[in-house]
Motif scaffolding. Structure first.
Motif, PDB file in Angstrom:
ATOM      1  N   PRO A   1      31.030  45.946  35.854  1.00  0.00           N
ATOM      2  CA  PRO A   1      29.981  46.443  34.965  1.00  0.00           C
ATOM      3  C   PRO A   1      28.681  46.678  35.727  1.00  0.00           C
TER       4      PRO A   1
ATOM      5  N   GLY B   1      26.740  40.083  36.067  1.00  0.00           N
ATOM      6  CA  GLY B   1      27.326  39.076  35.182  1.00  0.00           C
ATOM      7  C   GLY B   1      27.984  37.936  35.938  1.00  0.00           C
ATOM      8  N   LEU B   2      27.216  37.335  36.841  1.00  0.00           N
ATOM      9  CA  LEU B   2      27.759  36.223  37.633  1.00  0.00           C
ATOM     10  C   LEU B   2      27.299  34.894  37.032  1.00  0.00           C
ATOM     11  N   TYR B   3      28.057  33.852  37.323  1.00  0.00           N
ATOM     12  CA  TYR B   3      27.630  32.498  36.935  1.00  0.00           C
ATOM     13  C   TYR B   3      26.628  32.047  37.990  1.00  0.00           C
ATOM     14  N   LEU B   4      25.353  32.071  37.623  1.00  0.00           N
ATOM     15  CA  LEU B   4      24.295  31.891  38.623  1.00  0.00           C
ATOM     16  C   LEU B   4      24.238  30.470  39.175  1.00  0.00           C
ATOM     17  N   ARG B   5      24.735  29.500  38.411  1.00  0.00           N
ATOM     18  CA  ARG B   5      24.693  28.113  38.907  1.00  0.00           C
ATOM     19  C   ARG B   5      25.840  27.825  39.869  1.00  0.00           C
ATOM     20  N   LEU B   6      26.837  28.692  39.858  1.00  0.00           N
ATOM     21  CA  LEU B   6      27.990  28.482  40.733  1.00  0.00           C
ATOM     22  C   LEU B   6      27.811  29.256  42.038  1.00  0.00           C
TER      23      LEU B   6
ATOM     24  N   GLU C   1      32.860  29.843  44.150  1.00  0.00           N
ATOM     25  CA  GLU C   1      33.269  29.283  42.853  1.00  0.00           C
ATOM     26  C   GLU C   1      33.412  30.390  41.808  1.00  0.00           C
TER      27      GLU C   1
ATOM     28  N   GLU D   1      36.646  32.035  42.669  1.00  0.00           N
ATOM     29  CA  GLU D   1      37.795  31.157  42.346  1.00  0.00           C
ATOM     30  C   GLU D   1      38.139  31.260  40.866  1.00  0.00           C
ATOM     31  N   CYS D   2      37.099  31.286  40.045  1.00  0.00           N
ATOM     32  CA  CYS D   2      37.332  31.402  38.600  1.00  0.00           C
ATOM     33  C   CYS D   2      38.109  32.686  38.295  1.00  0.00           C
ATOM     34  N   PHE D   3      37.653  33.784  38.875  1.00  0.00           N
ATOM     35  CA  PHE D   3      38.292  35.070  38.559  1.00  0.00           C
ATOM     36  C   PHE D   3      39.657  35.212  39.229  1.00  0.00           C
TER      37      PHE D   3
ATOM     38  N   GLY E   1      41.673  32.820  39.441  1.00  0.00           N
ATOM     39  CA  GLY E   1      42.507  32.115  38.465  1.00  0.00           C
ATOM     40  C   GLY E   1      42.804  32.980  37.250  1.00  0.00           C
ATOM     41  N   LEU E   2      41.800  33.712  36.782  1.00  0.00           N
ATOM     42  CA  LEU E   2      41.999  34.558  35.602  1.00  0.00           C
ATOM     43  C   LEU E   2      42.984  35.697  35.897  1.00  0.00           C
TER      44      LEU E   2
ATOM     45  N   ARG F   1      34.501  40.564  43.264  1.00  0.00           N
ATOM     46  CA  ARG F   1      35.220  40.034  42.104  1.00  0.00           C
ATOM     47  C   ARG F   1      36.185  41.082  41.536  1.00  0.00           C
TER      48      ARG F   1
ATOM     49  N   THR G   1      47.300  28.752  34.098  1.00  0.00           N
ATOM     50  CA  THR G   1      46.402  29.043  35.230  1.00  0.00           C
ATOM     51  C   THR G   1      45.060  29.581  34.725  1.00  0.00           C
ATOM     52  N   ARG G   2      45.130  30.494  33.755  1.00  0.00           N
ATOM     53  CA  ARG G   2      43.890  31.077  33.247  1.00  0.00           C
ATOM     54  C   ARG G   2      43.081  30.048  32.456  1.00  0.00           C
TER      55      ARG G   2
ATOM     56  N   ALA H   1      41.431  27.850  34.920  1.00  0.00           N
ATOM     57  CA  ALA H   1      40.295  28.520  35.578  1.00  0.00           C
ATOM     58  C   ALA H   1      39.030  28.406  34.717  1.00  0.00           C
TER      59      ALA H   1
ATOM     60  N   ARG I   1      32.177  22.786  36.192  1.00  0.00           N
ATOM     61  CA  ARG I   1      31.218  22.999  37.289  1.00  0.00           C
ATOM     62  C   ARG I   1      29.857  23.405  36.729  1.00  0.00           C
TER      63      ARG I   1
ATOM     64  N   ARG J   1      25.864  21.393  36.670  1.00  0.00           N
ATOM     65  CA  ARG J   1      24.633  21.961  37.248  1.00  0.00           C
ATOM     66  C   ARG J   1      23.643  22.453  36.197  1.00  0.00           C
TER      67      ARG J   1
ATOM     68  N   GLY K   1      25.391  37.455  30.177  1.00  0.00           N
ATOM     69  CA  GLY K   1      26.061  38.690  30.603  1.00  0.00           C
ATOM     70  C   GLY K   1      27.350  38.428  31.353  1.00  0.00           C
ATOM     71  N   THR K   2      27.877  37.220  31.244  1.00  0.00           N
ATOM     72  CA  THR K   2      29.116  36.884  31.969  1.00  0.00           C
ATOM     73  C   THR K   2      30.364  37.089  31.110  1.00  0.00           C
TER      74      THR K   2
ATOM     75  N   PRO L   1      32.510  40.565  32.045  1.00  0.00           N
ATOM     76  CA  PRO L   1      33.419  40.490  33.199  1.00  0.00           C
ATOM     77  C   PRO L   1      34.651  39.629  32.933  1.00  0.00           C
TER      78      PRO L   1
END
Lengths: 328, 239
Positions: A97, A101-106, A110, A113-115, A117-118, A160, B4-5, B8, B15, B19, B85-86, B89
């Protein structure tokens, strides 16, 4: 890339990575896009251009199964666009997009890794390393995304999008916010993906980017206004023009250009300058040169005047604006 | 359903919790409120008053932790992704909405249960060590301890689904959190009424409530899934 790029469920084969037929999407009374039809081949870089609010992002979201079409049909990566095929389609595509749209704390890793997995990557570590390498971000893998600049975040989002090894990659303004070097890297990456057979659906406002990267472009303004190779679009919209410049103005330009085969008309362009409309420049240019020499003119320059994709785009969008305003 | 999903999503959530200062603060403060109040009451009771506790179950008051804490955390689950905005994605990946919601729910359940049992264990240890022995014997009764152990996950499950459902329909994190806590209040009120002896706890009542909660917990995603409308969440417009 995922294997079987042309196989669809049920053994049906498709030659187009994207086949869209009369697709429309409305939100209540508001029409996002209407009656859009086009095909994109495997390995093609397809530019999707249009002004803000033209329906580009909604088209991408529709083809990406995020929202459902109001009418029409489509096949995405060989799979018919239906609600029950959503997972299968999303397995074969990736969408980057406009906002990362990222996880800013990760950290970058990381996030990936999340994606991974998805996408159920069988070898997530390798995929992540490859994706980071592709966008030149391996040295920032451990940084929190919140600490990255806008351009670097954009590159993480691109990494990603590569994780799922997509057959069709939708890129929404991929170089927005990137410096020229980073933008060039993205362009090179797009070229590399094209060579690997990945279909790129590129939404961009950077017309020079579209012109440089895209095999074909479509211009959308709620309805599809034009589609084709940038050169073809130029030819369709604008007459071919030869520009000639002489040391002194010609005493009788009509007499010089009027008798040349393939010349449709001319007009003066400054002192000693002439813009000559021609039907076929390969025939007309040598003939015009000969005519000028025969007339005793001192020719400073002669060449084909090329309209840019931006000219095509602006011509179409201006036409739409005029139609909406109405005559008078 | 892909494990797995789901994993994730759970891992990513845990995590993020670690934080996120406001989530850590919520996890720290809420349990303390429910720990301190009953302990003050119990420690201030003289041995002669132990008999008054026979018709009450003050420790059940602490069931407020697995009720309110998961509700507060679950309220973040969908709306915060939308605001950051996450969400878009994530939804462009092959994940199904049920997997997304289950991942979110499990990520809330894990710390919710851990903290609830930790605080409950701390309360039991404190009462056993520092309360008058007659008071401690009156408070630490097997049926209440079993009820606490069993109802903690059951109530947490209910709160999580309520929180996730509200989060999926909200446009603002704070509003979602307030509504989610409000939505969990009926369960808190019932446990408080039992804890203070207004409703007499019986085996039949426990079994009935337990069965009802178990049903809602297991079937929760079926109720919540239809509320997760991709189109509305992405475009803000109903499909």
């Amino acid at each position: 890339m995922n294997p079987d790029p042309s196989s669809a469920p049920g053994g049906k084969t498709n030659t187009a990575a994207l086949a869209v037929e009369h697709l429309s999407k409305s939100f209540g009374e508001r029409v996002a896009f209407r009656d859009v039809s086009f095909e994109v081949g495997y390995g093609e870089v397809f530019g999707f251009l249009g002004p803000n609010g033209a329906g580009k992002t909604t088209t991408v979201r529709t083809l990406g199964t995020l929202i459902g079409p109001t009418s029409g049909s489509a096949t995405v990566a060989g799979v018919p666009l239906t609600p029950e095929n959503g997972v299968e389609i999303r397995r074969r595509i990736a969408i980057m997009p406009e906002l990362p749209g990222l996880y800013l704390r990760l950290t970058v890793t990381e996030n990936l890794e999340c994606f991974a997995g998805l996408y159920e990557s069988p070898d997530p570590r390798e995929r992540i390393d490859a994706a980071l390498g592709a966008v030149n971000l391996a040295d920032r893998a451990g940084d929190p995304c919140g600490a990255l600049s806008k351009g670097l975040r954009q590159r993480v989002a691109l990494a990603r999008a590569l994780l799922g090894d997509p057959q069709v990659l939708f890129l929404d303004e991929p170089t927005s916010g990137l410096d020229p070097v980073a933008a060039r890297d993205v362009h090179e990456l797009i070229d590399e993906l094209r060579q690997r057979g990945v279909t790129i659906f590129l939404t961009t406002h950077r017309l020079e980017e579209a012109e440089r990267l895209c095999d074909r472009v479509a211009i959308l303004n709620t309805t599809l206004r034009m589609i084709g190779r940038p050169d073809d679009l130029r030819d369709q919209l604008f007459a071919k023009t030869i520009t000639a410049r002489t040391l002194k103005p010609l005493p009788d330009p009509d007499g010089v250009f009027g008798g040349v085969a393939g010349v449709d008309g001319w007009h003066a362009d400054g002192s000693g300058g002439y813009a000559i409309a021609v039907s076929d420049s390969t025939v007309a240019a040598p003939a015009i040169t000969r005519a000028l020499v025969d007339a005793g003119a001192d020719v400073l320059s002669i060449g084909e005047s090329r309209h840019s994709l931006e000219d095509v785009y602006l011509e179409l969008i201006d036409e739409d604006a005029e139609l909406q305003t109405g005559p008078g | 359903m892909s494990a797995t999903r789901v994993r994730a999503i759970v891992l990513k959530e845990l995590r993020e919790y670690r934080r996120n200062g406001s989530i850590v603060a919520t996890m720290a403060i809420l349990p303390l409120i429910f720990l301190i109040e009953p302990l003050i009451q119990i420690f201030s009771l003289p041995a002669a008053s132990a008999g008054t506790l026979l018709h009450k179950a003050p420790l059940l008051y602490m069931l407020g932790i697995p009720t309110l804490l998961p509700a507060a955390l679950a309220a973040y689950s969908v709306v915060s992704e939308r605001q950051q905005g996450t969400l878009e994605p994530v939804l462009t990946t092959p994940i199904r909405r049920e997997e997304f919601l289950l991942g979110k729910a499990l990520a809330v359940l894990a710390p919710g249960l851990a903290l609830s049992y930790l605080v409950f264990g701390a309360a039991i240890a404190s009462i056993a060590l520092f309360a008058q022995s007659a008071v401690a014997s009156a408070v630490l009764r097997a049926p209440e301890l079993v009820a606490q152990l069993v109802f903690t996950p059951l109530l947490a499950g209910l709160s999580i689904w309520v929180g996730v459902a509200i989060s999926a329909r909200s446009n603002d994190t704070r509003v979602a959190q307030q509504l989610s806590v409000l939505g969990s209040l009926p369960a808190v009120v019932v446990t408080a009424l039992i804890a203070f002896g207004v409703i007499r706890p019986t085996l039949g009542l426990a079994l009935g409530l337990g069965a009802g909660l178990l049903f809602v917990d297991v079937q929760g995603w079926r109720f919540v899934s239809p509320m997760f409308d991709r189109e509305r969440l992405i475009t803000g417009t109903k499909s």
